[in-house]
Design a protein around this motif. Structure first.
Motif, mmCIF file in Angstrom:
data_model
loop_
_atom_site.group_PDB
_atom_site.id
_atom_site.type_symbol
_atom_site.label_atom_id
_atom_site.label_comp_id
_atom_site.label_asym_id
_atom_site.label_seq_id
_atom_site.Cartn_x
_atom_site.Cartn_y
_atom_site.Cartn_z
ATOM 1 N N GLN A 313 51.530 42.241 50.136
ATOM 2 C CA GLN A 313 51.088 40.989 50.746
ATOM 3 C C GLN A 313 49.601 41.043 51.085
ATOM 4 O OE1 GLN A 313 52.757 39.914 54.662
ATOM 5 N NE2 GLN A 313 53.165 37.876 53.829
ATOM 6 N N MET A 314 49.165 42.179 51.620
ATOM 7 C CA MET A 314 47.745 42.314 51.924
ATOM 8 C C MET A 314 46.906 42.318 50.654
ATOM 9 S SD MET A 314 45.765 45.328 53.995
ATOM 10 C CE MET A 314 43.977 45.455 53.909
ATOM 11 N N ARG A 315 47.310 43.116 49.678
ATOM 12 C CA ARG A 315 46.568 43.166 48.409
ATOM 13 C C ARG A 315 46.475 41.783 47.793
ATOM 14 N NH1 ARG A 315 49.926 45.484 43.780
ATOM 15 N NH2 ARG A 315 50.602 43.305 43.844
ATOM 16 N N ASP A 316 47.591 41.080 47.690
ATOM 17 C CA ASP A 316 47.599 39.758 47.049
ATOM 18 C C ASP A 316 46.783 38.746 47.853
ATOM 19 O OD1 ASP A 316 49.179 40.901 45.143
ATOM 20 O OD2 ASP A 316 51.037 39.893 45.750
ATOM 21 N N GLY A 317 46.807 38.868 49.185
ATOM 22 C CA GLY A 317 46.016 37.952 50.011
ATOM 23 C C GLY A 317 44.525 38.148 49.796
ATOM 24 N N LEU A 318 44.100 39.408 49.746
ATOM 25 C CA LEU A 318 42.682 39.685 49.526
ATOM 26 C C LEU A 318 42.248 39.297 48.118
ATOM 27 C CD1 LEU A 318 42.300 43.122 51.357
ATOM 28 C CD2 LEU A 318 41.622 40.854 52.171
ATOM 29 N N LEU A 319 43.122 39.520 47.137
ATOM 30 C CA LEU A 319 42.786 39.110 45.767
ATOM 31 C C LEU A 319 42.726 37.593 45.646
ATOM 32 C CD1 LEU A 319 44.791 41.684 43.615
ATOM 33 C CD2 LEU A 319 42.322 41.607 44.027
ATOM 34 N N SER A 357 40.555 46.454 41.308
ATOM 35 C CA SER A 357 40.735 45.171 40.629
ATOM 36 C C SER A 357 39.463 44.353 40.523
ATOM 37 C CB SER A 357 41.811 44.337 41.356
ATOM 38 O OG SER A 357 43.060 44.980 41.321
ATOM 39 N N VAL A 358 38.566 44.470 41.518
ATOM 40 C CA VAL A 358 37.448 43.526 41.560
ATOM 41 C C VAL A 358 36.077 44.130 41.260
ATOM 42 C CG1 VAL A 358 38.740 42.171 43.259
ATOM 43 C CG2 VAL A 358 36.948 43.707 44.062
ATOM 44 N N CYS A 359 35.845 45.392 41.581
ATOM 45 C CA CYS A 359 34.469 45.905 41.580
ATOM 46 C C CYS A 359 33.858 46.098 40.202
ATOM 47 C CB CYS A 359 34.391 47.192 42.387
ATOM 48 S SG CYS A 359 34.609 46.922 44.170
ATOM 49 N N LYS A 360 34.660 46.139 39.168
ATOM 50 C CA LYS A 360 34.139 46.296 37.811
ATOM 51 C C LYS A 360 34.084 44.971 37.049
ATOM 52 C CE LYS A 360 33.506 50.848 37.213
ATOM 53 N NZ LYS A 360 32.267 51.438 36.703
ATOM 54 N N ARG A 361 34.440 43.873 37.696
ATOM 55 C CA ARG A 361 34.465 42.585 37.003
ATOM 56 C C ARG A 361 33.054 42.045 36.802
ATOM 57 N NH1 ARG A 361 39.407 38.948 39.310
ATOM 58 N NH2 ARG A 361 38.628 37.613 37.642
ATOM 59 N N ASP A 362 32.895 41.213 35.780
ATOM 60 C CA ASP A 362 31.587 40.648 35.462
ATOM 61 C C ASP A 362 31.047 39.846 36.644
ATOM 62 O OD1 ASP A 362 31.699 41.715 32.933
ATOM 63 O OD2 ASP A 362 32.374 39.862 31.960
ATOM 64 N N GLY A 363 29.794 40.089 36.968
ATOM 65 C CA GLY A 363 29.134 39.324 38.014
ATOM 66 C C GLY A 363 29.467 39.764 39.421
#
Length: 433
Positions: A313-319, A357-363
């Motif tokens: 729930q925490m992971r999905d909320g932050l994502l 999940s997020v730190c390697k994404r474009d931009g």
């Protein structure tokens, strides 16, 4: 339509396993020898003769911090980066070794982070009388003090974290909360005293802990310290003028911020914890591990059969919060954490999943508060004012190129993004341990 809010303040932040009265926890391995510590104290490519020891040698000026990103203004028509700041309250290394673990995670996924160090984590129990907390007896602390093994381990992680490009901020000292002498009742003069003492403990740990042969921290803390987060997210009103006097450039103590572009408060940047989705619930909560816990179990030792569900729930909320910024207004996302294994460590696993999940994404740039502050200060104020005009999750209707090429709006007032609210919402849940 804005989702209902159930914001719970983090009323009792990080108390390390070893930082309780008596400091009984032991580290599993020995601290590195002095010659290894000496190696760790010097940034790569900096000769020893270029290092200037400060005071008793607890800290040193070794030059510009390594691994800092270039700072430049946005070009006309350029989409802003998606900044994400992961920060850690009361950062210290104990037998759980979460500080060293997340340093490794940050290096793997190109995430620089802010570590808010509590001054009492480098002050030994037998020197506790050096601390004179506002409105409390000398030598008292709600998170205890440390032992020599804990101090050595924490300093090693602080040293390495800075050399890797991370920020060392402050979580101040004794972590006093609530109406009876808590930080929310402190005057500006009392806050100034607390900041001065936090700085003193970091700049004099060698003398205070009797570790006169240990390597210095490779930075001048008087220059490094430009921001912090108050215990329990309380007391910002009187903290801000004290922080400004002490040379701070930002504060991360506010609660209930929205996912919009930040503005200044009292002359320094206001980087609040933000309201983020609580999947499966009809309200939002603050972007911090403790606040998810408070809305789930209300205790750090909840039903083990629900640990995985709560972490998801925490992971999905932050994502979800990340996605609505990334595909919307590109407002920086602020995420707060503690080096704790609450509810079986499920929140630590959730944070690690978000970093992956997020730190390697474009931009995307996973940065420190200091790096974000530098970037914000470099931008045209009129461009920032235009960005502040975008609501939570709102992408420019004509696209970023047109939006960022248009004639900027007139700069808004310094506190324009701080909304008046009728209350904090929800109930305040005390820590069970």
């Amino acid at each position: 339509m804005t989702a209902p809010r159930r914001v719970i303040l983090c009323v009792a932040t990080s108390a390390m396993a070893l930082a309780v009265t008596g400091c009984s926890a032991e580290l599993k391995t020995k601290s590195p020898p002095d010659d290894e510590q000496k190696r760790l104290a010097v940034p790569e490519g900096v000769s020893a003769d270029k290092i200037r020891l400060i005071g008793d040698g607890s800290t040193a000026d070794t030059g510009r911090q390594p691994h800092q990103p270039p700072i430049r203004k946005l070009k006309p028509g350029e989409k802003p980066p998606q900044f994400v700041v992961f920060s850690w309250d009361g950062a210290g290394e104990d037998s759980q070794r979460l500080f060293s673990h997340f340093r490794a995670v940050g290096n793997k996924y190109d995430a620089r982070m802010t570590y808010f160090l509590s001054g009492v984590y480098v002050l030994p129990q037998d020197k506790r009388k050096l601390y004179a907390p506002p409105q409390h007896s000398r030598g008292s602390s709600d998170i205890g003090f440390n032992n020599l093994k804990g101090i050595r381990a924490t300093l090693e992680q602080v040293r390495l974290a800075w050399l890797e490009g991370n920020e060392i901020g402050t979580h101040f000292n004794g972590h006093f909360c609530g109406p009876n002498g808590g930080v929310g009742t402190w005057s500006t003069a009392e806050w100034k005293s607390e900041i001065e003492q936090a700085e003193f403990f970091v700049k004099n740990w060698r003398t205070n802990a009797g570790l006169d042969k240990a390597a210095p921290l490779p930075f001048d803390y008087s220059k490094e310290l430009i921001g912090g987060r108050a215990p329990c997210l309380e007391g910002q009103k009187n903290l801000i003028p004290a922080a400004k006097k002490m040379g701070f450039r930002y504060d991360a103590s506010s609660s209930g911020g929205r996912q919009v572009w930040p503005s200044k408060l009292g002359g320094i940047w206001n980087f609040p914890l933000q309201e983020v989705p609580m999947p499966g619930r009809a309200f939002e909560t603050l972007s911090m591990d403790y606040n998810f816990l408070a809305n789930q179990s209300g205790t750090v030792r909840g039903d083990p059969s629900k640990h995985a569900i709560w972490g998801k729930q925490m992971r999905d909320g932050l994502l979800a919060a990340f996605d609505r910024a990334y595909h919307g207004n590109r407002a920086p996302l602020f995420i707060g954490n503690h080096f704790e294994s609450w509810n079986g460590g499920t929140y630590m696993r959730a944070i690690e999943d978000v970093i992956k999940s997020v730190c390697k994404r474009d931009g995307v740039r996973c940065v420190t508060f200091r790096q974000l502050t530098d970037w914000m200060d470099a931008q045209d104020p009129q461009v920032l004012a235009r960005l502040r005009g975008l609501e939570v999750g709102e992408a420019p209707k004509g696209g970023w190129a047109a939006f960022m090429s248009a004639q900027p709006a007139a700069p808004a007032g310094p506190d324009s993004s701080v909304r008046k609210k009728g209350g904090k919402g929800g109930k305040s849940v005390k820590r069970a341990d």
